[in-house]
Design an enzyme around this catalytic site. Structure first.
Site, PDB file in Angstrom:
ATOM      1  N   THR A   1     -17.761 -44.201  -1.173  1.00 40.67           N
ATOM      2  CA  THR A   1     -18.084 -44.060   0.254  1.00 40.67           C
ATOM      3  C   THR A   1     -19.361 -44.812   0.619  1.00 40.67           C
ATOM      4  O   THR A   1     -20.161 -45.180  -0.236  1.00 40.67           O
ATOM      5  CB  THR A   1     -18.275 -42.576   0.639  1.00 40.67           C
ATOM      6  OG1 THR A   1     -19.435 -42.084  -0.029  1.00 40.67           O
ATOM      7  CG2 THR A   1     -17.065 -41.735   0.260  1.00 40.67           C
ATOM      8  N   CYS A   2     -19.552 -44.983   1.944  1.00 36.02           N
ATOM      9  CA  CYS A   2     -20.713 -45.713   2.463  1.00 36.02           C
ATOM     10  C   CYS A   2     -21.904 -44.784   2.614  1.00 36.02           C
ATOM     11  O   CYS A   2     -22.490 -44.681   3.696  1.00 36.02           O
ATOM     12  CB  CYS A   2     -20.375 -46.330   3.808  1.00 36.02           C
ATOM     13  SG  CYS A   2     -19.001 -47.450   3.707  1.00 36.02           S
ATOM     14  N   ASP A   3     -22.252 -44.073   1.552  1.00 40.88           N
ATOM     15  CA  ASP A   3     -23.394 -43.169   1.606  1.00 40.88           C
ATOM     16  C   ASP A   3     -24.082 -43.301   0.257  1.00 40.88           C
ATOM     17  O   ASP A   3     -23.442 -43.156  -0.788  1.00 40.88           O
ATOM     18  CB  ASP A   3     -22.903 -41.730   1.826  1.00 40.88           C
ATOM     19  CG  ASP A   3     -24.050 -40.774   2.079  1.00 40.88           C
ATOM     20  OD1 ASP A   3     -25.086 -40.884   1.378  1.00 40.88           O
ATOM     21  OD2 ASP A   3     -23.918 -39.914   2.950  1.00 40.88           O
TER      22      ASP A   3
ATOM     23  N   ASN B   1     -15.138 -41.204   5.546  1.00 40.50           N
ATOM     24  CA  ASN B   1     -14.756 -42.627   5.435  1.00 40.50           C
ATOM     25  C   ASN B   1     -13.231 -42.813   5.421  1.00 40.50           C
ATOM     26  O   ASN B   1     -12.738 -43.850   4.997  1.00 40.50           O
ATOM     27  CB  ASN B   1     -15.308 -43.266   4.160  1.00 40.50           C
ATOM     28  CG  ASN B   1     -16.709 -43.854   4.322  1.00 40.50           C
ATOM     29  OD1 ASN B   1     -17.271 -44.377   3.386  1.00 40.50           O
ATOM     30  ND2 ASN B   1     -17.290 -43.767   5.504  1.00 40.50           N
TER      31      ASN B   1
END
Ligand SMILES: *Cc1c(COP(=O)(O)O)cnc(C)c1O
Length: 376
Positions: free
Chosen positions: A323-325, A366
């Site tokens: 994920t974009c975290d 996401n």
């Protein structure tokens, strides 16, 4: 990984990420624990994995259940558990959940405060209640801090009060922290409970149960003591402190029952470096912190990995989710090494992931689907 899980992964090649869990291993673990602690009654901690095939198998084996919410109580009932075998073990309950459980026949509840005791007196009249005390969590890889439990002196007053309120002051509980690797943690907690028992008996309270909680560890990257070592330490401490007047003994294993029964099958999405000469590769998987691996928080639980290239040359890696975290980084400081041949598209397995994984998976962060589950 059990042979049944290995066969399923080879023959069925299920889409990743998924958990594959062998319910026969759950049964084996239940039997091993029963053999190690024959005088204890097992209340499976449902939160570790509430899947119906697991609950149903445990019902068949005669297990009892530790539920943390009305929803978990309900799942146990649906799996065929009798309400007398369910303990509502969360010390933080909404009053309407207490009412629902009581109406369904549940008669055993935990508490650690006066306000919770008042809720129980109102909404579960006459029920058996047990007070959770604070104990040391040293040795636990997933400690429970001070969120649950109260000081011993308060527990004494509350147990006396429980009787005055028309409840049955049945027992005392503790939890030494999850993935507890030291048998001494149980011994110290039992000594504390025994002193409280003496005080309570002097105060005229008919206390008759000790709930030793969960914590029994499974093997991840490191060896842990055998379950028989925990059994021997616990029964030794019980005999030392209670002599022949042994109370009822309850245990609430979660991780030990389901942990090593399951394997997460995942795919390598990317292997990259942050600089041409950087010795550390980043390995991104299609499962991460938000896909269910919540216990990698603080790198607390260190899962073991299997790859198709095991045995070949290895190098250091940082392992992350998709994920974009940036908190979705699993292991940066725990000295993980993976084969140099590992590449995008490879399937990898995370071993002993049957506990505390599926239920921690987020909903579509996401756009990723929650973890798929296969019970064999
Ligand atoms: C989580 C929990 C358990 C299970 O702990 P494990 O370490 O998985 O055995 C048992 N009892 C209570 C009250 C819990 O909160």
């Amino acid at each position: 990984m059990t042979p049944k899980v290995a066969r399923f992964l080879r023959d069925s090649m299920p889409a990743t990420p998924c958990l594959v869990l062998d319910v026969d291993r759950v049964e084996e673990n239940y039997r091993r624990l029963t053999a190690a602690l024959p005088l204890a009654r097992i209340y499976y901690a449902v939160k570790a994995n509430p899947a119906a095939p697991i609950l149903e198998r445990l019902v068949g084996l005669g297990s009892s259940f530790d539920a943390a919410s009305w929803e978990e109580v309900s799942a146990c009932l649906q799996a065929g558990a009798r309400p007398e075998t369910i303990s509502y073990g969360n010390t933080i309950k909404k009053e309407n959940a207490i009412r629902a459980a009581y109406a369904a026949g549940v008669r055993m509840f935990a508490f650690d405060s006066e306000a919770e005791l008042m809720k129980l007196a109102r909404s579960a009249p006459g029920a058996r209640v047990y007070c959770r005390i604070l104990v040391g969590n040293d040795g636990a890889e997933w400690p429970l801090s001070r969120k649950f439990g109260c000081e011993v002196a308060m527990a004494k007053d509350l147990m006396v009060r429980a009787g005055e309120l028309g409840l049955d002051p049945f027992g005392i509980s503790f939890h030494v922290g999850s993935q507890q690797t030291k048998t001494a943690a149980y011994e110290a907690a039992i000594a504390k409970v025994a002193m409280l028992f003496t005080d309570l008996k002097e105060a005229g309270v008919n206390v008759r149960m000790v709930n030793l909680g969960g914590g029994y560890p499974v093997r991840y990257r490191q060896e842990v003591p055998e379950i028989d070592d925990f059994g021997a330490a616990i029964m030794g401490a019980m005999a030392e402190h209670f002599g022949n007047a042994l109370p009822e003994i309850v245990i609430e294993p979660g991780r030990f029952i389901v942990g090593d029964a399951g394997v997460v099958s995942a795919e390598v999405v990317l292997v990259s470096r942050k600089g041409a000469d950087d010795p550390v590769r980043w390995v991104y998987l299609d499962i991460g912190r938000f896909g269910g691996l919540a216990e990698t928080e603080g790198e607390a639980i260190k899962y073991a990995f299997r790859t198709p290239h095991d045995g070949g040359a290895e190098g250091p890696v940082t392992i992350a989710g998709p994920t974009c975290d940036s908190t979705d980084t699993l292991y940066e400081k725990s000295n993980y090494r993976l084969p140099l041949a590992l590449e995008s598209g490879d399937r990898v397995e995370l071993l002993a992931t049957g506990a505390y994984v599926t239920t921690y998976a987020s909903q579509r962060f996401n756009g990723f689907q929650p973890l798929a589950e296969h019970y064999l």
